[in-house]
Scaffold this active site. Sequence first.
Site, PDB file in Angstrom:
ATOM      1  N   GLY A  33       0.838  -1.189   0.000  1.00  0.00           N
ATOM      2  CA  GLY A  33       0.000   0.000   0.000  1.00  0.00           C
ATOM      3  C   GLY A  33       0.871   1.235   0.000  1.00  0.00           C
ATOM      4  O   GLY A  33       2.013   1.202   0.484  1.00  0.00           O
ATOM      5  N   GLN A  80       2.991  10.194   0.996  1.00  0.00           N
ATOM      6  CA  GLN A  80       4.311   9.563   1.125  1.00  0.00           C
ATOM      7  C   GLN A  80       5.216   9.945  -0.048  1.00  0.00           C
ATOM      8  O   GLN A  80       6.434   9.774   0.031  1.00  0.00           O
ATOM      9  CB  GLN A  80       4.177   8.042   1.226  1.00  0.00           C
ATOM     10  CG  GLN A  80       3.484   7.597   2.522  1.00  0.00           C
ATOM     11  CD  GLN A  80       3.308   6.087   2.575  1.00  0.00           C
ATOM     12  OE1 GLN A  80       2.337   5.568   2.030  1.00  0.00           O
ATOM     13  NE2 GLN A  80       4.240   5.400   3.203  1.00  0.00           N
ATOM     14  N   CYS A 127       5.837   0.244   7.475  1.00  0.00           N
ATOM     15  CA  CYS A 127       5.451   1.401   6.660  1.00  0.00           C
ATOM     16  C   CYS A 127       6.625   1.755   5.766  1.00  0.00           C
ATOM     17  O   CYS A 127       7.770   1.789   6.230  1.00  0.00           O
ATOM     18  CB  CYS A 127       5.101   2.579   7.570  1.00  0.00           C
ATOM     19  SG  CYS A 127       4.675   4.085   6.667  1.00  0.00           S
ATOM     20  N   LEU A 128       6.347   2.022   4.485  1.00  0.00           N
ATOM     21  CA  LEU A 128       7.430   2.362   3.558  1.00  0.00           C
ATOM     22  C   LEU A 128       8.119   3.663   3.951  1.00  0.00           C
ATOM     23  O   LEU A 128       9.250   3.905   3.536  1.00  0.00           O
ATOM     24  CB  LEU A 128       6.898   2.443   2.122  1.00  0.00           C
ATOM     25  CG  LEU A 128       6.453   1.101   1.534  1.00  0.00           C
ATOM     26  CD1 LEU A 128       5.814   1.304   0.170  1.00  0.00           C
ATOM     27  CD2 LEU A 128       7.614   0.121   1.443  1.00  0.00           C
ATOM     28  N   HIS A 162      -4.503   1.859   7.367  1.00  0.00           N
ATOM     29  CA  HIS A 162      -3.156   2.429   7.447  1.00  0.00           C
ATOM     30  C   HIS A 162      -2.999   3.569   6.428  1.00  0.00           C
ATOM     31  O   HIS A 162      -2.510   4.655   6.754  1.00  0.00           O
ATOM     32  CB  HIS A 162      -2.136   1.313   7.193  1.00  0.00           C
ATOM     33  CG  HIS A 162      -0.705   1.740   7.196  1.00  0.00           C
ATOM     34  ND1 HIS A 162       0.213   1.266   8.110  1.00  0.00           N
ATOM     35  CD2 HIS A 162      -0.013   2.577   6.366  1.00  0.00           C
ATOM     36  CE1 HIS A 162       1.396   1.812   7.859  1.00  0.00           C
ATOM     37  NE2 HIS A 162       1.286   2.608   6.800  1.00  0.00           N
ATOM     38  N   GLU A 163      -3.452   3.320   5.179  1.00  0.00           N
ATOM     39  CA  GLU A 163      -3.259   4.335   4.117  1.00  0.00           C
ATOM     40  C   GLU A 163      -4.170   5.532   4.307  1.00  0.00           C
ATOM     41  O   GLU A 163      -3.768   6.668   4.025  1.00  0.00           O
ATOM     42  CB  GLU A 163      -3.461   3.727   2.732  1.00  0.00           C
ATOM     43  CG  GLU A 163      -2.558   2.544   2.383  1.00  0.00           C
ATOM     44  CD  GLU A 163      -1.090   2.776   2.638  1.00  0.00           C
ATOM     45  OE1 GLU A 163      -0.628   3.929   2.618  1.00  0.00           O
ATOM     46  OE2 GLU A 163      -0.384   1.779   2.871  1.00  0.00           O
ATOM     47  N   HIS A 188      -2.641   7.988   6.540  1.00  0.00           N
ATOM     48  CA  HIS A 188      -1.655   8.875   5.884  1.00  0.00           C
ATOM     49  C   HIS A 188      -2.346  10.106   5.288  1.00  0.00           C
ATOM     50  O   HIS A 188      -1.749  11.179   5.223  1.00  0.00           O
ATOM     51  CB  HIS A 188      -0.929   8.132   4.759  1.00  0.00           C
ATOM     52  CG  HIS A 188       0.224   7.280   5.214  1.00  0.00           C
ATOM     53  ND1 HIS A 188       1.309   7.768   5.902  1.00  0.00           N
ATOM     54  CD2 HIS A 188       0.470   5.947   5.058  1.00  0.00           C
ATOM     55  CE1 HIS A 188       2.170   6.790   6.150  1.00  0.00           C
ATOM     56  NE2 HIS A 188       1.679   5.666   5.654  1.00  0.00           N
TER      57      HIS A 188
HETATM   58 ZN   LIG Z   1       2.655   3.800   5.733  1.00  0.00          ZN
END
Ligand SMILES: [Zn+2]
Length: 181
Positions: free
Chosen positions: A45, A50, A92-93, A134-135, A138
Amino acid sequence: MVRDILLWPHPTLRKQAAPVDAVDASVQALIRDLFDTMYAAPGVGLAAPQLGVLRQVLVLDTRPRQPESRPFAMVNPRLVERVGTTVYREGCLSIPGEAEEVERAERVRVEYLDETGQPQSVLCEGLLAIAVQHETDHLVGKVYLDHLSPLTRVLIRQRMRRRKRERAMAGPPAASAGDAL
Ligand SMILES: [Zn+2]
């Protein structure tokens, strides 16, 4: 096009993303960049903030864990129903090398516009339910660490500051320790 992913802590990752007025060519290009960057990472995701873009756009593809699923691009997503609770170890990226257990709803219904601008509604379960929560966090300036204790957040902040300094000097990014979102 694969783009750079912002690393937490970063002021942009704390900001509210703006809703999209129309799913036009610029939004479709953003969706392509999100998919390219997510698959290259790799992750399951990724949300536009991000990439430093404060628009309400995210992509998901949990097929590494849910082969029956499919890729999703979501514009202006809204969680309209939450059922049950579950705990999942999330990465998380934007926070590479870290993973922590987070409690979230077990199933969620999300309403959104797809990449053609059509309204859609989908009931998400399993990792897809975790990932969409989660997304969407963000998109309102939150990361999964905001669901954890202040002490955990401080410790991870210290480690991330060190990693960002090391990365600024050289070296490829560290792999995420959990399913990266
Ligand atoms: Zn994340």
